[in-house]
Design a protein around this motif. Structure first.
Motif, short mmCIF file in Angstrom:
data_model
loop_
_atom_site.label_atom_id
_atom_site.label_comp_id
_atom_site.label_asym_id
_atom_site.label_seq_id
_atom_site.Cartn_x
_atom_site.Cartn_y
_atom_site.Cartn_z
N SER A 191 -44.80 10.31 -51.28
CA SER A 191 -44.61 10.18 -49.84
C SER A 191 -43.14 9.95 -49.54
O SER A 191 -42.34 9.62 -50.43
CB SER A 191 -45.46 9.02 -49.30
OG SER A 191 -45.33 8.91 -47.90
N ASN A 192 -42.79 10.12 -48.28
CA ASN A 192 -41.42 9.83 -47.84
C ASN A 192 -41.48 9.41 -46.38
O ASN A 192 -42.09 10.08 -45.55
CB ASN A 192 -40.53 11.06 -47.98
CG ASN A 192 -39.12 10.80 -47.51
OD1 ASN A 192 -38.38 10.04 -48.14
ND2 ASN A 192 -38.73 11.40 -46.39
N PHE A 193 -40.85 8.28 -46.08
CA PHE A 193 -40.79 7.79 -44.71
C PHE A 193 -39.36 7.81 -44.23
O PHE A 193 -38.46 7.25 -44.88
CB PHE A 193 -41.34 6.36 -44.65
CG PHE A 193 -41.25 5.73 -43.28
CD1 PHE A 193 -41.86 6.32 -42.19
CD2 PHE A 193 -40.56 4.54 -43.09
CE1 PHE A 193 -41.79 5.74 -40.93
CE2 PHE A 193 -40.48 3.95 -41.84
CZ PHE A 193 -41.09 4.55 -40.75
N GLY A 194 -39.13 8.47 -43.13
CA GLY A 194 -37.78 8.57 -42.58
C GLY A 194 -37.70 9.72 -41.60
O GLY A 194 -38.63 10.53 -41.49
N VAL A 245 -42.61 0.61 -44.59
CA VAL A 245 -43.87 1.21 -44.14
C VAL A 245 -44.92 0.12 -43.96
O VAL A 245 -45.66 0.12 -42.97
CB VAL A 245 -44.36 2.28 -45.14
CG1 VAL A 245 -45.77 2.74 -44.79
CG2 VAL A 245 -43.41 3.46 -45.15
N VAL A 246 -44.99 -0.81 -44.90
CA VAL A 246 -45.95 -1.92 -44.79
C VAL A 246 -45.66 -2.75 -43.53
O VAL A 246 -46.58 -3.09 -42.77
CB VAL A 246 -45.90 -2.81 -46.04
CG1 VAL A 246 -46.77 -4.04 -45.85
CG2 VAL A 246 -46.35 -2.02 -47.27
N ALA A 247 -44.38 -3.05 -43.30
CA ALA A 247 -44.00 -3.83 -42.12
C ALA A 247 -44.31 -3.08 -40.84
O ALA A 247 -44.79 -3.66 -39.86
CB ALA A 247 -42.53 -4.19 -42.19
N MET A 248 -44.04 -1.78 -40.82
CA MET A 248 -44.34 -0.98 -39.64
C MET A 248 -45.83 -0.96 -39.36
O MET A 248 -46.27 -1.12 -38.21
CB MET A 248 -43.83 0.46 -39.82
CG MET A 248 -44.09 1.35 -38.61
SD MET A 248 -43.77 3.09 -38.96
CE MET A 248 -45.12 3.50 -40.08
#
Length: 263
Positions: free
Chosen positions: A89-92, A192-195
């Motif tokens: 995965s990739n978050f950004g 991601v967890v915080a979001m």
């Protein structure tokens, strides 16, 4: 059901380990696929009946490695099931995503399952219990800001699965698309967890996915299964009325961008 031989990719990841434990505990035999021989050996040795399982090392982002891997699988015992679980995965923001990251996501999340299905299908079709389970994502049905390329890869996997279900409709094989919502694994960064916490998004333990996969082995008819509520509802709503989902997600955009920009 008698013991099946299951090829499992991404065996050492969070979902992969849960799948391996669930399948082996149910009496099935595993071909564990991953990139780290030591981790694969440790996983195998910790499973019930370790001598019933074997592992093969491969880089699934490499087409050549996949061809070699499938030849090694063909040289072993007959197989019944392929579980395409490996992925990244990739978050950004898309503007911050480089070509290498894009290529890795598409290679592992979409092209690797396609290649493995193509190469292993002749072996699978020899089994009375032939099954393919492609591990997708809710983001394969709902494009989500901050996950543009990941969503694209899972949309592609979902479309591929649907096409395969129709292409092999006359064959004795069940082809499933299993789409978890957020799962508590190391694939999710701290941001991601915080979001997800800020947005109130729930996350499941990997064992929830494993339990769903075990249930799919009992089904001889191809299916798509989405995990979690209200995620299942939003998948259906997005298919029928995407503008409603877009309006709802726009209200979350400020929070998403705050985390995505700082990734």
């Amino acid at each position: 059901m008698s013991a099946l031989t299951i090829v499992l990719t991404g065996a050492c990841g969070g979902i992969g380990k849960a799948l391996a434990v669930a399948f082996s505990s149910a009496g099935h035999n595993l071909v564990l696929i991953g990139r780290n021989a030591e981790a694969l050996a440790a996983l195998r040795d910790g499973l019930p009946r370790p001598r019933s399982h074997r592992y093969l090392v491969a880089d699934l982002s490499s087409a050549a490695d996949i061809i070699e891997l499938c030849a090694d699988i063909a040289d072993g015992p007959a197989i019944d099931v392929l579980v395409n679980n490996a992925g990244v995965s990739n978050f950004g923001l898309l503007s911050d995503t480089d070509d290498a990251t894009m290529e890795q996501l598409l290679q592992l999340n979409m092209l690797a399952p396609m290649r493995l299905c193509r190469e292993l299908m002749p072996l699978l079709l020899k089994s009375q219990n032939a099954t393919v389970i492609n591990i997708g994502s809710g983001f394969g049905s709902i494009g989500f800001a901050g996950f543009a390329v990941y969503s694209a890869s899972k949309f592609g996997l979902r479309g591929f699965t649907e096409a395969m279900q129709r292409e092999y409709a006359n064959e004795q094989i069940a082809i499933h698309y299993l789409a978890p919502r957020a799962v508590k694994t190391s694939m999710n960064s701290d941001k991601v967890v915080a979001m997800n916490t800020d947005l109130g998004n729930a996350a499941d333990d990997p064992e929830v996915v494993a339990s769903a996969a075990i249930a799919l082995l009992q089904q001889r008819k191809s299916s798509n299964r989405y995990l979690g509520w209200p995620e299942r509802f939003f998948v259906r709503l997005n298919a029928l009325f995407p503008s409603i989902v877009s309006s709802a997600l726009k209200k979350q955009l400020g929070t998403i961008l705050r985390y995505a920009k700082s990734s």
